[in-house]
Design a protein around this motif. Structure first.
Motif, PDB file in Angstrom:
ATOM      1  N   ILE A 207       0.839  -1.197   0.000  1.00  0.00           N
ATOM      2  CA  ILE A 207       0.000   0.000   0.000  1.00  0.00           C
ATOM      3  C   ILE A 207       0.870   1.242   0.000  1.00  0.00           C
ATOM      4  N   GLY A 208       0.295   2.343  -0.467  1.00  0.00           N
ATOM      5  CA  GLY A 208       0.981   3.624  -0.342  1.00  0.00           C
ATOM      6  C   GLY A 208       0.901   4.093   1.100  1.00  0.00           C
ATOM      7  N   TRP A 209       1.930   4.817   1.537  1.00  0.00           N
ATOM      8  CA  TRP A 209       1.978   5.299   2.925  1.00  0.00           C
ATOM      9  C   TRP A 209       2.173   6.806   2.887  1.00  0.00           C
ATOM     10  N   ARG A 210       1.100   7.543   3.153  1.00  0.00           N
ATOM     11  CA  ARG A 210       1.096   8.981   2.924  1.00  0.00           C
ATOM     12  C   ARG A 210       1.837   9.785   3.988  1.00  0.00           C
ATOM     13  N   SER A 211       2.104   9.182   5.134  1.00  0.00           N
ATOM     14  CA  SER A 211       2.745   9.919   6.234  1.00  0.00           C
ATOM     15  C   SER A 211       4.066   9.243   6.585  1.00  0.00           C
ATOM     16  N   PRO A 212       5.152   9.598   5.912  1.00  0.00           N
ATOM     17  CA  PRO A 212       6.432   8.908   6.095  1.00  0.00           C
ATOM     18  C   PRO A 212       6.915   8.840   7.541  1.00  0.00           C
ATOM     19  N   ARG A 213       6.606   9.871   8.335  1.00  0.00           N
ATOM     20  CA  ARG A 213       7.101   9.892   9.714  1.00  0.00           C
ATOM     21  C   ARG A 213       6.168   9.176  10.690  1.00  0.00           C
ATOM     22  N   THR A 214       4.995   8.784  10.223  1.00  0.00           N
ATOM     23  CA  THR A 214       4.031   8.103  11.089  1.00  0.00           C
ATOM     24  C   THR A 214       4.206   6.601  10.956  1.00  0.00           C
ATOM     25  N   TRP A 215       4.399   5.922  12.083  1.00  0.00           N
ATOM     26  CA  TRP A 215       4.610   4.478  12.023  1.00  0.00           C
ATOM     27  C   TRP A 215       3.409   3.675  12.500  1.00  0.00           C
ATOM     28  N   ARG A 216       2.422   4.357  13.120  1.00  0.00           N
ATOM     29  CA  ARG A 216       1.206   3.642  13.502  1.00  0.00           C
ATOM     30  C   ARG A 216       0.037   4.617  13.440  1.00  0.00           C
ATOM     31  N   MET A 217      -1.133   4.079  13.153  1.00  0.00           N
ATOM     32  CA  MET A 217      -2.328   4.911  13.031  1.00  0.00           C
ATOM     33  C   MET A 217      -3.559   4.030  13.166  1.00  0.00           C
ATOM     34  N   ASN A 218      -4.693   4.639  13.410  1.00  0.00           N
ATOM     35  CA  ASN A 218      -5.948   3.906  13.431  1.00  0.00           C
ATOM     36  C   ASN A 218      -6.225   3.350  12.041  1.00  0.00           C
ATOM     37  N   ALA A 219      -6.796   2.173  11.991  1.00  0.00           N
ATOM     38  CA  ALA A 219      -7.068   1.545  10.694  1.00  0.00           C
ATOM     39  C   ALA A 219      -8.096   2.321   9.882  1.00  0.00           C
TER      40      ALA A 219
END
Length: 270
Positions: free
Chosen positions: A118-130
């Motif tokens: 998948i694309g990952w739009r927030s390079p500095r974010t390593w975890r997030m709500n699904a």
């Protein structure tokens, strides 16, 4: 409209509102973190162990994380490849720096492990709500690469691995090999070390017998019916040509039951 992660999650039975998405990166952790970090040669077990240890700082990790964690591995700066989906069964330890969680792998998205990117739009974010990650685009789904059969005498499988072997295309050669033989197999309950000696003979191949365990966990054996399949480990003790006389296979089964004492101290009833 481009495909996003959401329909894949929903189709796999993952409710985005009840899941966390994590993207690990290959990097050395700081000494203060208490973690060892990951590298390109990290084993599956090492990645799982790394995932189950999280910071006590609620700014870095949720105080009450959800029951399912969808875990990816960073690929480039703006992509992530699916590693696995794990179930969080709760926090089991804390030392002031790290919280350790009881995690087990699930079958959610198992056919897409190491294939879904998948694309990952927030390079500095390593975890997030699904719910946030669900809107990320699917970059690609690669073909599953075949995995060479290791040989009958090197085969040791967890129940989760057994299910993958019986279903996924990349294990086609394994199924062919297991279809070609009868024999004696061993199931070990890793929670207490008790063992069950079983056999596949006559019309049954090892593949046929093990397919039953992959489907329902107990394969029709009363001794295993009330146990937890996730604790099972499967291996082969001896293989026979499928044309071998039944009496030879029965004799081998009796020998291993005696040698392993699986009736008195194991899971065999007779």
């Amino acid at each position: 409209m481009p495909l996003t992660l959401r329909p894949l999650l929903v189709d796999a039975g993952v409710d985005p509102s009840q899941a966390l998405v994590i993207r690990h990166a290959f990097a050395q952790e700081s000494e203060e973190s208490g973690l060892t970090g990951l590298h390109a040669d990290s084993t599956h077990a090492e990645i799982l162990d790394y995932t189950r240890n999280q910071s006590t700082d609620v700014r870095r990790f949720p105080a009450v994380p959800p029951p399912l964690w969808v875990v990816f591995i960073r690929e480039g700066g703006d992509q992530a490849r699916l590693w696995s989906v794990v179930e969080n069964r709760g926090e089991i330890a804390r030392n002031g720096i790290l919280r350790t969680f009881d995690l087990i792998e699930t079958e959610h998205l198992s056919d897409l492990r190491n294939r879904l990117v998948i694309g990952w739009r927030s390079p500095r974010t390593w975890r997030m709500n699904a719910t946030t990650a669900a809107e990320y685009p699917v970059v690609g789904i690669s073909d599953a690469e075949p995995i060479p059969f290791p040989g009958f005498d090197r085969l040791v499988l967890s129940h989760t691995q057994l299910q993958a072997v019986m279903r996924e295309h990349r294990y086609a050669s394994w199924r062919t090999a297991l279809s070609s033989v009868a024999g004696i197999y061993l199931i070990t309950d890793t929670s207490d070390g008790r063992q069950y000696v079983g056999k596949a003979d006559g019309a049954d191949s090892i593949r046929q017998r093990w397919s039953a365990y992959a489907t329902n966990g107990h394969g029709g054996n009363v001794e295993l019916r009330n146990l937890q399949p996730s604790n099972f480990r499967f291996s082969l003790l001896r293989v026979f040509d499928r044309a071998s006389p039944t009496r030879d296979i029965n004799a081998a089964e009796s020998h291993f039951k005696t040698a392993l004492d699986s009736i008195r101290h194991g899971l065999n009833r007779n």
